[in-house]
Structures are given as structure tokens and as C-alpha cells.
Design a protein around this motif. Structure first.
Motif, PDB file in Angstrom:
ATOM      1  N   ARG A 231       0.834  -1.209   0.000  1.00  0.00           N
ATOM      2  CA  ARG A 231       0.000   0.000   0.000  1.00  0.00           C
ATOM      3  C   ARG A 231       0.868   1.257   0.000  1.00  0.00           C
ATOM      4  O   ARG A 231       0.550   2.246  -0.672  1.00  0.00           O
ATOM      5  CB  ARG A 231      -0.921   0.000   1.218  1.00  0.00           C
ATOM      6  N   GLU A 232       1.940   1.228   0.778  1.00  0.00           N
ATOM      7  CA  GLU A 232       2.833   2.391   0.811  1.00  0.00           C
ATOM      8  C   GLU A 232       3.472   2.617  -0.556  1.00  0.00           C
ATOM      9  O   GLU A 232       3.629   3.748  -1.005  1.00  0.00           O
ATOM     10  CB  GLU A 232       3.919   2.168   1.883  1.00  0.00           C
ATOM     11  N   LEU A 235       0.956   4.248  -2.952  1.00  0.00           N
ATOM     12  CA  LEU A 235       0.562   5.632  -2.678  1.00  0.00           C
ATOM     13  C   LEU A 235       1.273   6.625  -3.593  1.00  0.00           C
ATOM     14  O   LEU A 235       0.697   7.638  -3.988  1.00  0.00           O
ATOM     15  CB  LEU A 235       0.862   5.990  -1.215  1.00  0.00           C
ATOM     16  N   GLU A 238       1.185  10.163  -2.322  1.00  0.00           N
ATOM     17  CA  GLU A 238      -0.119  10.711  -1.964  1.00  0.00           C
ATOM     18  C   GLU A 238      -0.351  10.592  -0.463  1.00  0.00           C
ATOM     19  O   GLU A 238       0.034   9.615   0.160  1.00  0.00           O
ATOM     20  CB  GLU A 238      -1.214   9.945  -2.713  1.00  0.00           C
ATOM     21  N   LYS A 240      -2.020   9.797   2.979  1.00  0.00           N
ATOM     22  CA  LYS A 240      -2.936   8.719   3.360  1.00  0.00           C
ATOM     23  C   LYS A 240      -4.303   9.255   3.759  1.00  0.00           C
ATOM     24  O   LYS A 240      -5.339   8.696   3.408  1.00  0.00           O
ATOM     25  CB  LYS A 240      -2.337   7.908   4.507  1.00  0.00           C
ATOM     26  N   LYS A 243      -7.506   9.969   1.491  1.00  0.00           N
ATOM     27  CA  LYS A 243      -8.405   8.920   0.999  1.00  0.00           C
ATOM     28  C   LYS A 243      -9.669   8.787   1.843  1.00  0.00           C
ATOM     29  O   LYS A 243     -10.622   8.130   1.436  1.00  0.00           O
ATOM     30  CB  LYS A 243      -7.666   7.565   1.011  1.00  0.00           C
TER      31      LYS A 243
END
Length: 359
Positions: A231-232, A235, A238, A240, A243
């Protein structure tokens, strides 16, 4: 006397009409049969509450991997109108979880970083002399919000920690003889690091007792760790929190808290809670047992868990689920047992196993 002699004390109906009437008396829930499915309708409408909880969980899961127990307890603390102390080693998403929860709610949010030089006025506010009016004007501190995140609560000295006593219990502060009432809902989420003790100040028992839950956060497992890394990577810079979308308003939260207060708990389950609490006071392994505030906390928490599970009544499982996070910071193990490595969790589990579950 046989243990099961009270299993069938109800009269047996003689015909089908009596059977239906008999079942409706035994079960206050309305039962609707559609084909092969049986739908139970609660006496309290929890549909809006459950939809709201689902929305919050969806928003938090956009960023947080796993930690289902922590998320459930944070939501339960809001429904039960209680505060939570989140404890875990650095880097396990204590702070960001609290920030995500606050952002998923359309309420005021304030974060206070506790430091050794923080003063009570830095939290509560202070009176400032206005030269134009020649009067003192009160400037509100960051505590005046709906959800307060106190990061590293054990970093501040005792006098600063003591500034939270009144506001956490009574939802008000008193400064210069004036009372200022907090805007509801008012929830405090505090974090602390259990391993780093240098430059920290242990929380007094009186303050720990004001937290509904103490939530322990563990390391993620292998699969969760891989998901966190992926997930990192996805991103690509961006933020976190961008979202997450806000959903529930202050009015909705207050409404849900009112519904939780209406959740039904039978008298034998009230006694079950009392038996658990009294056992903590008589346990030879404990130096300090739980107070009546703890029994009320289990009551409120078990109602919240019942509502989250879509039920308008409390079960023994709800009470068991609430017992450890409610009690583990309120009881103290004797020095001898502590040296042997006995933890509060182990003792609470033993007490729960020893107390007979009501039938």
C-alpha cells in the motif's frame, strides 16, 4: 439437586395457536419467515447505526491493515461515550488510527502533543487581559473540541496530566471560578509507548480509571506486513488521510449513543458483571481490584458491542469481550506475582473462567 432441573420450567402449549402465542411471549423479537430464511427484528432499530459503523470501518480500512480488534474497540468507545488509551510500540499506527477515526466523523478534532514542558494552560486555555475593554478574556485551549487526540500522554508531568481529570469525567473545566461545558460528543483518545520509559511520567491510577478502554496494539503478521508495504508503494507520495471521507455528524453520534443506552441487559447478566468485579477485589494475585466505575464501564461497553453486532440485548459474550480492555488498566498485580511475570490479562482471563456464566 440436578443441574438441569430448571431447563424446562415453561408450560407446554396444547395447540398451534397457543404455540405461536407462547413463542411470541418468550421471544419479544418479531420473527418473519420468508421461504427458508428467518429474520429477527429487534425491538430497537439499529439499522442506521450498523450502516454508520460499516462506513467508518470502510474508511479506516483504506489506510489501516488488520487491527480489527483495535478498530472495533475505538468505535465501541465512541458509542459508549468513553475515552480510550491506546498502547503500543512506536510505528504500529496508534496516532494515525486515531486521526483516521476522527476524519471519518464529521466532528471537531484537535491533537495535543504532550511534552515535558507542557503546562495545564496549554491544554485548557488561559485568561488574557484585553487592553481595549480592560477585562480578562478567556482564550480556549485545544481541549475544546469533540475528539481530542493526546499523543504520548505519559510525556507530560503530573500537573499537566491532572488538568485532564475534570474534563474527562465531567465534560467540563473550571477556570478562574467559571465553568465551561464541553461540546458533545467529547471523546479523548490518548496514546502511549510501553517500552520507552526515559523522560516519561507514569499515569496515576485516578486518571487511568477515567479511560473506558486500554487498547493494546500488537505487531502485524507476515501477510499484513506485506500488505502495508504494498500500500505504501502504491501511494506514490499521496497523503494517506486524503483517501478518507467524513460520514457521521455530531447529531448522528449522539443519536447512536442514545440507542446504545437503550440496549437491554437482563438482571442475571448484571449480576454476572458484579461477580467479575467482586472477584477482582478478592483475588490474592491482585493488590488493587476494580472499582464500581469499572462495573459501569463493562455495562456500557457490552451494550456497545451488542449494538455493533446488531442485537438490542446483551449476551455473556459481549461482557467477556469488554472485560479485558475495561479491567486491565484498572487492577494492579501484587509485586510477588509481577516478578513471576504474571500479567493483568492472565488474571482477568482466570477470573472470567472461574465465574459461572448465567444460563
Amino acid at each position: 439437586m440436578e443441574d438441569n432441573q430448571n431447563d424446562n420450567l415453561n408450560p407446554t402449549p396444547n395447540n398451534e395457536n397457543e404455540q405461536n402465542e407462547f413463542e411470541s411471549v418468550l421471544n419479544p423479537n418479531t420473527v418473519q419467515e420468508e421461504g427458508d430464511t428467518v429474520n429477527f427484528k429487534n425491538r430497537i432499530d439499529l439499522s442506521e447505526l450498523q450502516n454508520g459503523i460499516a462506513l467508518i470501518k470502510d474508511e479506516i480500512s483504506k489506510v489501516i491493515v488488520g487491527q480489527k480488534g483495535m478498530v472495533d474497540m475505538l468505535i465501541a468507545s465512541i458509542l459508549a461515550n468513553g475515552h480510550s488509551l491506546i498502547e503500543g510500540v512506536p510505528g504500529v499506527a496508534k496516532t494515525i488510527s486515531a486521526k483516521l477515526l476522527a476524519k471519518s466523523l464529521d466532528i471537531g478534532f484537535s491533537r495535543i502533543q504532550f511534552t515535558p514542558d507542557l503546562m495545564p494552560s496549554d491544554i485548557l486555555g488561559t485568561s488574557v487581559f484585553d487592553m481595549k475593554t480592560s477585562e480578562f478574556e478567556f482564550k480556549q485551549g485545544p481541549i475544546f473540541s469533540n475528539m481530542i487526540l493526546i499523543d504520548e500522554i505519559n510525556r507530560a508531568p503530573a500537573k499537566t496530566q491532572a488538568a485532564l481529570f475534570e474534563v474527562m469525567e465531567e465534560r467540563q473545566i473550571t477556570i478562574d471560578g467559571h465553568k465551561y461545558v464541553m461540546d458533545l460528543p467529547f471523546i479523548v483518545l490518548a496514546t502511549q509507548n510501553p517500552v520507552e520509559q526515559e523522560g516519561t511520567y507514569r499515569l496515576p491510577e485516578a486518571q487511568l480509571d477515567r479511560f473506558l478502554f486500554k487498547i493494546d496494539i500488537d505487531y502485524p503478521n507476515l501477510e499484513e506486513e506485506i500488505e502495508i508495504i504494498n500500500r505504501e508503494q502504491n501511494l506514490k507520495g499521496e497523503a494517506k488521510l486524503d483517501k478518507v471521507t467524513s460520514h457521521l455528524t455530531k447529531e448522528q453520534i449522539s443519536k447512536f449513543q442514545g440507542l446504545v443506552n437503550q440496549i437491554i441487559i437482563e438482571s442475571h447478566l448484571v449480576k454476572y458483571i458484579a461477580d467479575i468485579i467482586v472477584n477482582t477485589r478478592n483475588n490474592p494475585f491482585l493488590y488493587l481490584g476494580a472499582s464500581p466505575r469499572a462495573s459501569i464501564a463493562i455495562l456500557r461497553a457490552s451494550k456497545a458491542f451488542a449494538a455493533m453486532n446488531g442485537r438490542d440485548f446483551v449476551t455473556p459474550e459481549d461482557i467477556k469481550q469488554a472485560a479485558i480492555p475495561v479491567l486491565q488498566h484498572r487492577i494492579i498485580v501484587t509485586p510477588e506475582r509481577e516478578m513471576e511475570g504474571v500479567s493483568t490479562k492472565q488474571i482477568i482471563k482466570q477470573i472470567i473462567e472461574a465465574v459461572e456464566i448465567p444460563r
